[in-house]
Design a protein around this motif. Sequence first.
Motif, mmCIF file in Angstrom:
data_model
loop_
_atom_site.group_PDB
_atom_site.id
_atom_site.type_symbol
_atom_site.label_atom_id
_atom_site.label_comp_id
_atom_site.label_asym_id
_atom_site.label_seq_id
_atom_site.Cartn_x
_atom_site.Cartn_y
_atom_site.Cartn_z
ATOM 1 N N LEU A 1 29.463 111.487 39.100
ATOM 2 C CA LEU A 1 28.043 111.306 38.823
ATOM 3 C C LEU A 1 27.719 111.846 37.432
ATOM 4 C CD1 LEU A 1 25.192 110.480 39.643
ATOM 5 C CD2 LEU A 1 24.950 112.713 40.760
ATOM 6 N N SER A 2 28.301 112.978 37.089
ATOM 7 C CA SER A 2 28.080 113.579 35.774
ATOM 8 C C SER A 2 28.510 112.642 34.647
ATOM 9 C CB SER A 2 28.842 114.906 35.680
ATOM 10 O OG SER A 2 28.709 115.473 34.414
ATOM 11 N N GLN A 3 29.656 112.013 34.791
ATOM 12 C CA GLN A 3 30.138 111.091 33.763
ATOM 13 C C GLN A 3 29.246 109.858 33.660
ATOM 14 O OE1 GLN A 3 34.064 110.864 35.504
ATOM 15 N NE2 GLN A 3 34.974 111.758 33.654
ATOM 16 N N ALA A 4 28.803 109.341 34.790
ATOM 17 C CA ALA A 4 27.921 108.171 34.772
ATOM 18 C C ALA A 4 26.596 108.504 34.095
ATOM 19 C CB ALA A 4 27.692 107.664 36.196
ATOM 20 N N LEU A 5 26.040 109.676 34.392
ATOM 21 C CA LEU A 5 24.787 110.091 33.756
ATOM 22 C C LEU A 5 24.977 110.342 32.271
ATOM 23 C CD1 LEU A 5 23.368 112.496 36.480
ATOM 24 C CD2 LEU A 5 22.624 110.155 35.964
ATOM 25 N N ALA A 6 26.115 110.913 31.896
ATOM 26 C CA ALA A 6 26.402 111.142 30.471
ATOM 27 C C ALA A 6 26.463 109.813 29.729
ATOM 28 C CB ALA A 6 27.705 111.925 30.311
ATOM 29 N N ALA A 7 27.112 108.814 30.321
ATOM 30 C CA ALA A 7 27.185 107.491 29.688
ATOM 31 C C ALA A 7 25.800 106.886 29.543
ATOM 32 C CB ALA A 7 28.094 106.568 30.501
ATOM 33 N N LEU A 8 24.981 107.018 30.573
ATOM 34 C CA LEU A 8 23.615 106.488 30.529
ATOM 35 C C LEU A 8 22.805 107.161 29.417
ATOM 36 C CD1 LEU A 8 21.421 104.685 31.821
ATOM 37 C CD2 LEU A 8 21.014 106.530 33.462
ATOM 38 N N LEU A 9 23.002 108.446 29.244
ATOM 39 C CA LEU A 9 22.268 109.183 28.228
ATOM 40 C C LEU A 9 22.796 108.913 26.818
ATOM 41 C CD1 LEU A 9 19.990 111.226 27.820
ATOM 42 C CD2 LEU A 9 21.668 113.053 28.167
ATOM 43 N N GLN A 10 24.102 108.796 26.678
ATOM 44 C CA GLN A 10 24.724 108.632 25.354
ATOM 45 C C GLN A 10 24.605 107.233 24.783
ATOM 46 O OE1 GLN A 10 28.741 110.082 26.337
ATOM 47 N NE2 GLN A 10 28.551 111.343 24.510
ATOM 48 N N ARG A 11 24.576 106.250 25.620
ATOM 49 C CA ARG A 11 24.636 104.863 25.151
ATOM 50 C C ARG A 11 23.302 104.165 25.367
ATOM 51 N NH1 ARG A 11 30.568 103.110 27.372
ATOM 52 N NH2 ARG A 11 31.689 104.768 26.285
ATOM 53 N N PRO A 12 22.529 104.039 24.311
ATOM 54 C CA PRO A 12 21.205 103.406 24.443
ATOM 55 C C PRO A 12 21.251 101.967 24.940
ATOM 56 C CG PRO A 12 21.407 104.499 22.318
ATOM 57 C CD PRO A 12 22.754 104.550 22.972
ATOM 58 N N THR A 13 22.383 101.283 24.783
ATOM 59 C CA THR A 13 22.460 99.907 25.286
ATOM 60 C C THR A 13 22.580 99.859 26.802
ATOM 61 O OG1 THR A 13 24.851 99.841 24.962
ATOM 62 C CG2 THR A 13 23.474 98.974 23.173
ATOM 63 N N ILE A 14 22.938 100.978 27.434
ATOM 64 C CA ILE A 14 22.948 101.023 28.899
ATOM 65 C C ILE A 14 21.533 101.375 29.337
ATOM 66 C CG2 ILE A 14 23.896 102.076 30.973
ATOM 67 C CD1 ILE A 14 26.449 102.672 29.415
ATOM 68 N N GLN A 15 20.882 100.416 29.924
ATOM 69 C CA GLN A 15 19.481 100.521 30.292
ATOM 70 C C GLN A 15 19.281 101.263 31.610
ATOM 71 O OE1 GLN A 15 17.772 96.649 31.246
ATOM 72 N NE2 GLN A 15 16.078 97.165 29.875
ATOM 73 N N ALA A 16 20.253 101.143 32.520
ATOM 74 C CA ALA A 16 20.095 101.742 33.843
ATOM 75 C C ALA A 16 21.452 101.957 34.496
ATOM 76 C CB ALA A 16 19.233 100.852 34.730
ATOM 77 N N LEU A 17 21.451 102.863 35.457
ATOM 78 C CA LEU A 17 22.597 103.120 36.325
ATOM 79 C C LEU A 17 22.212 102.620 37.706
ATOM 80 C CD1 LEU A 17 25.266 104.576 37.218
ATOM 81 C CD2 LEU A 17 23.874 106.658 37.462
ATOM 82 N N LEU A 18 23.087 101.826 38.318
ATOM 83 C CA LEU A 18 22.867 101.351 39.684
ATOM 84 C C LEU A 18 24.038 101.802 40.532
ATOM 85 C CD1 LEU A 18 21.344 99.721 41.852
ATOM 86 C CD2 LEU A 18 22.538 97.692 41.026
ATOM 87 N N ILE A 19 23.753 102.644 41.514
ATOM 88 C CA ILE A 19 24.772 103.091 42.466
ATOM 89 C C ILE A 19 24.587 102.242 43.708
ATOM 90 C CG2 ILE A 19 25.660 105.015 43.817
ATOM 91 C CD1 ILE A 19 24.471 106.873 41.613
ATOM 92 N N ALA A 20 25.532 101.339 43.918
ATOM 93 C CA ALA A 20 25.408 100.343 44.983
ATOM 94 C C ALA A 20 25.513 100.979 46.361
ATOM 95 C CB ALA A 20 26.484 99.276 44.822
ATOM 96 N N ASP A 21 24.679 100.478 47.277
ATOM 97 C CA ASP A 21 24.786 100.861 48.673
ATOM 98 C C ASP A 21 26.049 100.245 49.246
ATOM 99 O OD1 ASP A 21 22.336 102.185 48.606
ATOM 100 O OD2 ASP A 21 21.215 100.458 49.371
#
Length: 142
Positions: A96-116
């Motif tokens: 989760l930490s890595q996914a959030l870091a990527a979301l924060l670092q890369r402005p082209t990533i608009q959102a994180l979706l954790i699939a059910d």
Amino acid sequence: MSEGNRFIDVACAQGFSAEAAEAALAALQARLAERGVQPRQFYGYRTAGDASGATAGSGEARRPRLLLVFQSSDAALGFAQRNRLGRSPRLVALSLSQALAALLQRPTIQALLIADEPVEEDTPGLPPGLRLEREALIDLLR
């Protein structure tokens, strides 16, 4: 080294406090726990060698992206294959930490979706899940 260090380090490098980053991470972990999600790792896929799912080519890297992760490697690979996402999608494991870091670092990533899970195979489009917009993450950090 705790699970949250990567995200906390990235948040601090971008001017947010460590306390705010720890609180944001804890809040997201609680939201996931409410949904019954508690994996240590999530799984996404890479196409054309890009962690954000962007394919090689001009303009592609600038298009807003979604970081889509799954709770199991089978679900991630199955989704990529069913939707023909790249010629040979490669799995990538993220905390989760890595996914959030990527979301924060890369402005082209608009959102994180954790699939059910389980992921419905015959449902068109993106799977349902917990979606976190980049701006909402930044608001949590303020």
